[in-house]
Design an enzyme around this catalytic site. Structure first.
Site, PDB file in Angstrom:
ATOM      1  N   HIS A 185      -7.432  -2.191  -4.336  1.00  0.00           N
ATOM      2  CA  HIS A 185      -6.112  -1.818  -4.868  1.00  0.00           C
ATOM      3  C   HIS A 185      -5.560  -2.899  -5.799  1.00  0.00           C
ATOM      4  O   HIS A 185      -5.001  -2.593  -6.857  1.00  0.00           O
ATOM      5  CB  HIS A 185      -5.113  -1.582  -3.730  1.00  0.00           C
ATOM      6  CG  HIS A 185      -5.335  -0.276  -3.016  1.00  0.00           C
ATOM      7  ND1 HIS A 185      -5.289   0.933  -3.674  1.00  0.00           N
ATOM      8  CD2 HIS A 185      -5.575   0.010  -1.714  1.00  0.00           C
ATOM      9  CE1 HIS A 185      -5.510   1.902  -2.792  1.00  0.00           C
ATOM     10  NE2 HIS A 185      -5.692   1.364  -1.602  1.00  0.00           N
TER      11      HIS A 185
ATOM     12  N   HIS B 118       0.826  -1.212   0.000  1.00  0.00           N
ATOM     13  CA  HIS B 118       0.000   0.000   0.000  1.00  0.00           C
ATOM     14  C   HIS B 118       0.860   1.262   0.000  1.00  0.00           C
ATOM     15  O   HIS B 118       0.711   2.118  -0.848  1.00  0.00           O
ATOM     16  CB  HIS B 118      -0.944   0.006   1.205  1.00  0.00           C
ATOM     17  CG  HIS B 118      -2.037   1.011   1.066  1.00  0.00           C
ATOM     18  ND1 HIS B 118      -1.838   2.353   1.317  1.00  0.00           N
ATOM     19  CD2 HIS B 118      -3.318   0.883   0.674  1.00  0.00           C
ATOM     20  CE1 HIS B 118      -2.960   3.002   1.089  1.00  0.00           C
ATOM     21  NE2 HIS B 118      -3.876   2.140   0.696  1.00  0.00           N
TER      22      HIS B 118
HETATM   23 CO    CO Z   1      -5.828   2.500   0.119  1.00  0.00          CO
END
Ligand code: CO
Length: 299
Positions: free
Chosen positions: A246, A184
């Protein structure tokens, strides 16, 4: 007569006092007993996901934790407001850390081991830790709350995680093909765990790379490395607990700026692997080991 009455009264009083004493002794013994054994609970705290397929990853952790700590009740909380809001709208409400702890206190739990299912000790982890610890000092809170560290914490965790992640790479991968792990990333100082992970990966596999969506190393950094190593094919794998939004969009989506689009344009054939770390048992074992420490600290 009066003597007799007086004696009877004295006897009555004596018996009543004795009975009272017995009741008081029994009650305090029971209270002591309760305090010693207590009611122990586990709270698992994840960022959360709104992708139904990604929920399988959390179901896997839930099963592994229940198998190992069968006698302790397990609760769940999601730290992301946005995700909880989205799920509640779809009719699947989830608790926040504070809501879950309040519910556990209300149900009579006296000690709780809170396990972070985050990847690094970043913003989400520290906020959660603050909330968990506040329940220790609160009236009607718990006598003890311990917090298990996220996946990547010690150097040993890093080595174990690198090994477990590389072992999960699809078997058909050839030695001249790269593996790119997508984390991330964060503006929090704990972002250092991503370049740290690159170091440990590289020592095990010279063609293993770590990049992040929102931190360092960036996709550009990874692309530079791939070009230098003359890589023609790469496996893209999430360095995230679940293959959620994501992984599906930033990593493997159709948009021009997704990792698969950028790398394909650079002449690299990409194989995306939509599997979160929580679906890989050797990785989950690291979280479970941290939970074991937190449960042991309740003693
Ligand atoms: Co995020």
């Amino acid at each position: 007569m009066s003597t007799f009455n007086c004696r009877t009264l004295k006897r009555h009083l004596y018996m009543t006092a004795l009975a009272l004493l017995l009741v008081v002794t029994a009650t305090s013994a029971f209270a002591d007993h309760n305090e010693k054994t207590g009611k122990k609970g586990i709270l698992l705290v994840a960022f959360g996901t709104s992708v139904p397929e990604a929920q399988a990853a959390f179901a896997n952790i839930d099963a592994m934790v229940k198998e190992k700590f069968g006698n302790i009740s397990v609760f769940w909380a999601y730290t992301s407001h946005i995700i909880r809001h989205k799920l509640a709208k779809q009719g699947h409400p989830h608790l926040s850390t504070a809501e879950a702890l309040a519910r556990m206190a209300d149900q009579g739990f006296t000690t709780v081991a809170v396990q972070s299912l985050h990847t690094i000790p970043g913003e989400e982890f520290h906020a959660m830790q603050g909330i968990a610890k506040a329940f220790e000092t609160m009236p009607d809170g718990f006598s003890k709350v311990t917090v298990g560290r996220p996946l990547l914490n010690t150097n040993q965790d890093m080595m174990n995680a690198a090994k477990a992640l590389l072992a999960s790479v699809p078997a058909e991968r050839q030695s001249n093909e790269a593996v790119v792990f997508m984390g991330h990333g964060t503006p929090h100082p704990a972002n250092i765990y991503y370049p740290g992970m690159q170091y440990y990966m590289e020592r095990l596999d010279p063609l293993a790379f770590v990049g992040t969506v929102e931190g360092t190393p960036s996709l550009d950094d990874v692309l530079k490395e791939l070009r230098q190593a003359n890589v023609k094919k790469a496996y893209l794998i999430p360095l995230m607990s679940v293959a959620g939004d994501h992984a599906r969009n930033d990593m493997a989506g159709d948009e021009d700026d997704s990792w698969i689009s950028v790398l394909t344009k650079a002449g690299i054939t990409c194989i995306p692997v939509l599997q979160g770390m929580a679906e890989k048992e050797p990785v989950v074992a690291i979280w479970v080991q941290h939970l074991q420490t937190a449960v042991d600290q309740l003693q």
